[in-house]
Design a protein around this motif. Sequence first.
Motif, PDB file in Angstrom:
ATOM      1  N   ILE A 163      15.134  40.058  40.859  1.00  0.00           N
ATOM      2  CA  ILE A 163      16.444  40.669  41.043  1.00  0.00           C
ATOM      3  C   ILE A 163      17.070  40.049  42.285  1.00  0.00           C
ATOM      4  CG2 ILE A 163      17.682  42.778  41.648  1.00  0.00           C
ATOM      5  CD1 ILE A 163      15.716  44.348  39.967  1.00  0.00           C
ATOM      6  N   TYR A 164      18.294  39.547  42.128  1.00  0.00           N
ATOM      7  CA  TYR A 164      19.054  39.022  43.260  1.00  0.00           C
ATOM      8  C   TYR A 164      20.167  40.010  43.584  1.00  0.00           C
ATOM      9  CZ  TYR A 164      17.044  34.295  43.486  1.00  0.00           C
ATOM     10  OH  TYR A 164      16.205  33.232  43.657  1.00  0.00           O
ATOM     11  N   VAL A 165      20.414  40.211  44.874  1.00  0.00           N
ATOM     12  CA  VAL A 165      21.523  41.054  45.293  1.00  0.00           C
ATOM     13  C   VAL A 165      22.381  40.257  46.270  1.00  0.00           C
ATOM     14  CG1 VAL A 165      20.307  43.222  44.936  1.00  0.00           C
ATOM     15  CG2 VAL A 165      20.168  42.105  47.158  1.00  0.00           C
ATOM     16  N   GLU A 166      23.683  40.542  46.268  1.00  0.00           N
ATOM     17  CA  GLU A 166      24.622  39.770  47.069  1.00  0.00           C
ATOM     18  C   GLU A 166      24.696  40.317  48.492  1.00  0.00           C
ATOM     19  OE1 GLU A 166      29.249  38.150  46.888  1.00  0.00           O
ATOM     20  OE2 GLU A 166      28.607  39.803  45.594  1.00  0.00           O
ATOM     21  N   GLY A 167      23.987  39.681  49.400  1.00  0.00           N
ATOM     22  CA  GLY A 167      24.065  40.090  50.793  1.00  0.00           C
ATOM     23  C   GLY A 167      22.790  40.710  51.320  1.00  0.00           C
ATOM     24  N   ARG A 168      22.534  40.486  52.593  1.00  0.00           N
ATOM     25  CA  ARG A 168      21.325  41.022  53.220  1.00  0.00           C
ATOM     26  C   ARG A 168      21.361  42.541  53.308  1.00  0.00           C
ATOM     27  NH1 ARG A 168      17.457  38.578  56.093  1.00  0.00           N
ATOM     28  NH2 ARG A 168      18.662  36.638  56.256  1.00  0.00           N
ATOM     29  N   HIS A 169      22.519  43.105  53.601  1.00  0.00           N
ATOM     30  CA  HIS A 169      22.615  44.561  53.681  1.00  0.00           C
ATOM     31  C   HIS A 169      22.286  45.205  52.337  1.00  0.00           C
ATOM     32  CE1 HIS A 169      25.530  44.439  57.377  1.00  0.00           C
ATOM     33  NE2 HIS A 169      24.358  43.912  57.623  1.00  0.00           N
ATOM     34  N   ASP A 170      22.757  44.580  51.257  1.00  0.00           N
ATOM     35  CA  ASP A 170      22.466  45.086  49.915  1.00  0.00           C
ATOM     36  C   ASP A 170      20.961  45.090  49.662  1.00  0.00           C
ATOM     37  OD1 ASP A 170      25.049  43.643  50.189  1.00  0.00           O
ATOM     38  OD2 ASP A 170      25.432  44.441  48.180  1.00  0.00           O
ATOM     39  N   LEU A 215      16.137  37.564  34.750  1.00  0.00           N
ATOM     40  CA  LEU A 215      16.844  37.531  36.023  1.00  0.00           C
ATOM     41  C   LEU A 215      17.936  38.594  36.017  1.00  0.00           C
ATOM     42  CD1 LEU A 215      17.314  36.083  38.756  1.00  0.00           C
ATOM     43  CD2 LEU A 215      18.946  34.612  37.561  1.00  0.00           C
ATOM     44  N   GLY A 216      17.909  39.470  37.020  1.00  0.00           N
ATOM     45  CA  GLY A 216      18.954  40.474  37.188  1.00  0.00           C
ATOM     46  C   GLY A 216      19.693  40.237  38.487  1.00  0.00           C
ATOM     47  N   VAL A 217      21.005  40.429  38.468  1.00  0.00           N
ATOM     48  CA  VAL A 217      21.825  40.138  39.646  1.00  0.00           C
ATOM     49  C   VAL A 217      22.790  41.298  39.892  1.00  0.00           C
ATOM     50  CG1 VAL A 217      23.408  38.504  40.739  1.00  0.00           C
ATOM     51  CG2 VAL A 217      21.712  37.676  39.086  1.00  0.00           C
ATOM     52  N   LEU A 218      22.860  41.747  41.154  1.00  0.00           N
ATOM     53  CA  LEU A 218      23.799  42.801  41.562  1.00  0.00           C
ATOM     54  C   LEU A 218      24.816  42.187  42.508  1.00  0.00           C
ATOM     55  CD1 LEU A 218      24.493  45.908  41.677  1.00  0.00           C
ATOM     56  CD2 LEU A 218      23.103  45.955  43.755  1.00  0.00           C
ATOM     57  N   VAL A 219      26.102  42.301  42.175  1.00  0.00           N
ATOM     58  CA  VAL A 219      27.147  41.734  43.030  1.00  0.00           C
ATOM     59  C   VAL A 219      28.126  42.826  43.460  1.00  0.00           C
ATOM     60  CG1 VAL A 219      26.962  39.457  41.980  1.00  0.00           C
ATOM     61  CG2 VAL A 219      28.611  41.082  41.071  1.00  0.00           C
ATOM     62  N   ASP A 220      28.795  42.554  44.586  1.00  0.00           N
ATOM     63  CA  ASP A 220      29.774  43.498  45.125  1.00  0.00           C
ATOM     64  C   ASP A 220      31.104  43.399  44.390  1.00  0.00           C
ATOM     65  OD1 ASP A 220      27.987  44.309  47.068  1.00  0.00           O
ATOM     66  OD2 ASP A 220      28.767  42.965  48.611  1.00  0.00           O
ATOM     67  N   HIS A 221      31.778  44.538  44.279  1.00  0.00           N
ATOM     68  CA  HIS A 221      33.180  44.599  43.860  1.00  0.00           C
ATOM     69  C   HIS A 221      33.452  43.741  42.626  1.00  0.00           C
ATOM     70  CE1 HIS A 221      37.668  44.806  44.986  1.00  0.00           C
ATOM     71  NE2 HIS A 221      37.248  46.003  44.617  1.00  0.00           N
ATOM     72  N   LEU A 222      32.678  43.971  41.568  1.00  0.00           N
ATOM     73  CA  LEU A 222      32.853  43.217  40.325  1.00  0.00           C
ATOM     74  C   LEU A 222      33.935  43.910  39.486  1.00  0.00           C
ATOM     75  CD1 LEU A 222      31.670  40.770  38.818  1.00  0.00           C
ATOM     76  CD2 LEU A 222      30.162  42.356  37.619  1.00  0.00           C
ATOM     77  N   VAL A 223      35.146  43.338  39.483  1.00  0.00           N
ATOM     78  CA  VAL A 223      36.264  43.940  38.758  1.00  0.00           C
ATOM     79  C   VAL A 223      36.817  42.927  37.758  1.00  0.00           C
ATOM     80  CG1 VAL A 223      36.879  45.513  40.623  1.00  0.00           C
ATOM     81  CG2 VAL A 223      37.863  43.221  40.577  1.00  0.00           C
ATOM     82  N   PRO A 224      37.376  43.392  36.632  1.00  0.00           N
ATOM     83  CA  PRO A 224      37.889  42.474  35.600  1.00  0.00           C
ATOM     84  C   PRO A 224      38.944  41.521  36.144  1.00  0.00           C
ATOM     85  CG  PRO A 224      37.756  44.723  34.748  1.00  0.00           C
ATOM     86  CD  PRO A 224      37.496  44.805  36.218  1.00  0.00           C
ATOM     87  N   GLY A 225      38.882  40.268  35.703  1.00  0.00           N
ATOM     88  CA  GLY A 225      39.879  39.284  36.072  1.00  0.00           C
ATOM     89  C   GLY A 225      39.645  38.587  37.392  1.00  0.00           C
ATOM     90  N   SER A 226      38.626  38.981  38.126  1.00  0.00           N
ATOM     91  CA  SER A 226      38.366  38.378  39.428  1.00  0.00           C
ATOM     92  C   SER A 226      37.526  37.113  39.274  1.00  0.00           C
ATOM     93  CB  SER A 226      37.621  39.365  40.330  1.00  0.00           C
ATOM     94  OG  SER A 226      36.348  39.662  39.778  1.00  0.00           O
ATOM     95  N   LYS A 227      37.476  36.329  40.362  1.00  0.00           N
ATOM     96  CA  LYS A 227      36.616  35.150  40.374  1.00  0.00           C
ATOM     97  C   LYS A 227      35.173  35.549  40.126  1.00  0.00           C
ATOM     98  CE  LYS A 227      34.966  33.619  44.196  1.00  0.00           C
ATOM     99  NZ  LYS A 227      34.753  33.054  45.554  1.00  0.00           N
ATOM    100  N   GLU A 228      34.758  36.658  40.730  1.00  0.00           N
ATOM    101  CA  GLU A 228      33.379  37.122  40.569  1.00  0.00           C
ATOM    102  C   GLU A 228      33.060  37.436  39.119  1.00  0.00           C
ATOM    103  OE1 GLU A 228      34.618  37.751  44.747  1.00  0.00           O
ATOM    104  OE2 GLU A 228      35.514  38.217  42.802  1.00  0.00           O
TER     105      GLU A 228
END
Length: 277
Positions: free
Chosen positions: A117-124, A167-180
Amino acid sequence: MQSKRYSPDLTPSWKKQRPAPEVPADPDLVVEEVTSGFCGAVIRCEKTAQGPTVTLEDRFGKHRVFPMEPRGFLLEGRVVTLVRPQGRPAATVPARTASGSLAVPGARARVARAGRIYVEGRHDAELVERVWGDDLRIEGVVVEYLEGIDDLPAIVRGFAPGPDARLGVLVDHLVPGSKESRIAAGVTGEHALVVGHPYIDIWEAVKPSSVGIAAWPSVPHGQDWKTGVCRALGWPENTGAAWQRILSCVRSYKDLEPALLGRVEELIDFVTAGGAA
């Protein structure tokens, strides 16, 4: 001549429901209420004017009160009648991990799975470890962190997810239409799952009440969000120290917002379904 006596209940025996077994509503017993489908652990039983009730707590910390009616609950798929545990010794409530799972005393960490599992950021990553660390060690799931989602396509190519290495990935602020969201869609597949929470930063996934504030402040667009939060709350503008302050307030899943809880649990389920260690 002696007349025959008939029962006042003329219902054929084959139509009568068999009585459900009675089960004491001991603390931490996990049952499902048949009408609503609400599943949770017994917190307490109470005697009311309308009859006895039982309070259940689900995995997200939500409480609901139900009447203890005959055949009102499912226990491991069987219909049961909950009864107050009168005359029984007080039950020992099993210990739970910070995520709300039942603790396994003496359990050793499992050999690490190929899946990650990958998470975006050390705080996460630190927050996931704080709440789900015990569960992840038992399941043999390693958590690593991304410095940014732009690195994700290269990580997925190098990892080469497969049936026994999900592989599982958690990202911040995943909203439709964004680059993320476009990057996430490009790497998601049968053996790779990318999910996101709606918060600008993982700080927001911690309940304000747990931190001792009324709400997370609104930060003007274009300003660094973490720095803006520190200014608005009157904290020193040291985001590392601010995060340690926030993290110290997190003792269990009850201190986190449900939108994050569901996403992390989804990733753990996904990765652990991908074969043995």
